[in-house]
Motif scaffolding. Sequence first.
Motif, mmCIF file in Angstrom:
data_model
loop_
_atom_site.group_PDB
_atom_site.id
_atom_site.type_symbol
_atom_site.label_atom_id
_atom_site.label_comp_id
_atom_site.label_asym_id
_atom_site.label_seq_id
_atom_site.Cartn_x
_atom_site.Cartn_y
_atom_site.Cartn_z
ATOM 1 N N TYR A 26 0.826 -1.207 0.000
ATOM 2 C CA TYR A 26 0.000 0.000 0.000
ATOM 3 C C TYR A 26 0.862 1.260 0.000
ATOM 4 O O TYR A 26 0.502 2.272 -0.593
ATOM 5 C CB TYR A 26 -0.933 0.038 1.210
ATOM 6 C CG TYR A 26 -2.111 -0.891 1.128
ATOM 7 C CD1 TYR A 26 -3.059 -0.773 0.109
ATOM 8 C CD2 TYR A 26 -2.304 -1.896 2.078
ATOM 9 C CE1 TYR A 26 -4.155 -1.629 0.046
ATOM 10 C CE2 TYR A 26 -3.394 -2.750 2.014
ATOM 11 C CZ TYR A 26 -4.313 -2.615 1.003
ATOM 12 O OH TYR A 26 -5.399 -3.451 0.934
ATOM 13 N N LEU A 27 2.001 1.193 0.680
ATOM 14 C CA LEU A 27 2.906 2.348 0.765
ATOM 15 C C LEU A 27 3.841 2.443 -0.437
ATOM 16 O O LEU A 27 4.603 3.402 -0.553
ATOM 17 C CB LEU A 27 3.748 2.256 2.046
ATOM 18 C CG LEU A 27 2.998 2.411 3.355
ATOM 19 C CD1 LEU A 27 3.943 2.173 4.526
ATOM 20 C CD2 LEU A 27 2.372 3.788 3.462
ATOM 21 N N GLU A 28 3.795 1.426 -1.292
ATOM 22 C CA GLU A 28 4.649 1.359 -2.482
ATOM 23 C C GLU A 28 6.136 1.361 -2.113
ATOM 24 O O GLU A 28 6.953 2.068 -2.709
ATOM 25 C CB GLU A 28 4.315 2.498 -3.447
ATOM 26 C CG GLU A 28 2.886 2.441 -3.942
ATOM 27 C CD GLU A 28 2.470 3.659 -4.753
ATOM 28 O OE1 GLU A 28 3.269 4.602 -4.889
ATOM 29 O OE2 GLU A 28 1.335 3.662 -5.234
ATOM 30 N N SER A 30 9.333 -1.559 -0.560
ATOM 31 C CA SER A 30 9.616 -2.995 -0.459
ATOM 32 C C SER A 30 9.318 -3.491 0.956
ATOM 33 O O SER A 30 9.338 -2.716 1.919
ATOM 34 C CB SER A 30 11.081 -3.268 -0.804
ATOM 35 O OG SER A 30 11.925 -2.753 0.208
ATOM 36 N N ALA A 31 9.048 -4.785 1.042
ATOM 37 C CA ALA A 31 8.777 -5.385 2.350
ATOM 38 C C ALA A 31 9.989 -5.232 3.262
ATOM 39 O O ALA A 31 9.842 -4.962 4.456
ATOM 40 C CB ALA A 31 8.403 -6.849 2.186
ATOM 41 N N SER A 32 11.185 -5.380 2.709
ATOM 42 C CA SER A 32 12.388 -5.267 3.549
ATOM 43 C C SER A 32 12.551 -3.854 4.095
ATOM 44 O O SER A 32 12.957 -3.678 5.250
ATOM 45 C CB SER A 32 13.636 -5.699 2.784
ATOM 46 O OG SER A 32 13.861 -4.869 1.670
ATOM 47 N N SER A 33 12.206 -2.847 3.310
ATOM 48 C CA SER A 33 12.252 -1.466 3.813
ATOM 49 C C SER A 33 11.258 -1.275 4.942
ATOM 50 O O SER A 33 11.554 -0.620 5.942
ATOM 51 C CB SER A 33 11.932 -0.475 2.691
ATOM 52 O OG SER A 33 12.959 -0.452 1.750
ATOM 53 N N PHE A 34 10.075 -1.872 4.786
ATOM 54 C CA PHE A 34 9.058 -1.741 5.829
ATOM 55 C C PHE A 34 9.518 -2.420 7.115
ATOM 56 O O PHE A 34 9.365 -1.871 8.208
ATOM 57 C CB PHE A 34 7.725 -2.325 5.351
ATOM 58 C CG PHE A 34 6.594 -2.032 6.285
ATOM 59 C CD1 PHE A 34 5.987 -0.785 6.294
ATOM 60 C CD2 PHE A 34 6.140 -2.993 7.181
ATOM 61 C CE1 PHE A 34 4.953 -0.499 7.176
ATOM 62 C CE2 PHE A 34 5.109 -2.724 8.053
ATOM 63 C CZ PHE A 34 4.511 -1.469 8.055
ATOM 64 N N TYR A 35 10.099 -3.615 6.983
ATOM 65 C CA TYR A 35 10.612 -4.324 8.168
ATOM 66 C C TYR A 35 11.716 -3.513 8.843
ATOM 67 O O TYR A 35 11.779 -3.441 10.076
ATOM 68 C CB TYR A 35 11.129 -5.723 7.803
ATOM 69 C CG TYR A 35 10.031 -6.748 7.695
ATOM 70 C CD1 TYR A 35 9.455 -7.317 8.827
ATOM 71 C CD2 TYR A 35 9.546 -7.152 6.449
ATOM 72 C CE1 TYR A 35 8.432 -8.259 8.729
ATOM 73 C CE2 TYR A 35 8.529 -8.087 6.341
ATOM 74 C CZ TYR A 35 7.976 -8.637 7.490
ATOM 75 O OH TYR A 35 6.961 -9.559 7.392
#
Length: 61
Positions: A26-28, A30-35
């Motif tokens: 949703y935030l556009e 990567s998952a790794s950046s979010f983690y």
Amino acid sequence: MNEYLRKECKLLKALQGISYTEIAEYLEISASSFYNWLCNAYDFGEERQAKLQEVIANLKE
């Protein structure tokens, strides 16, 4: 504000089963950046914080 948003994301996952990967999409970002953000590696800027607040509000409905 970032701390509050981290807690809200963790609550979404725990209570509604929404994955962190889904929130990252949703935030556009990567998952790794979010983690990394979840683990306090860095803070989101004002624009991304506003977008995340919007996403959280929509997912809570």
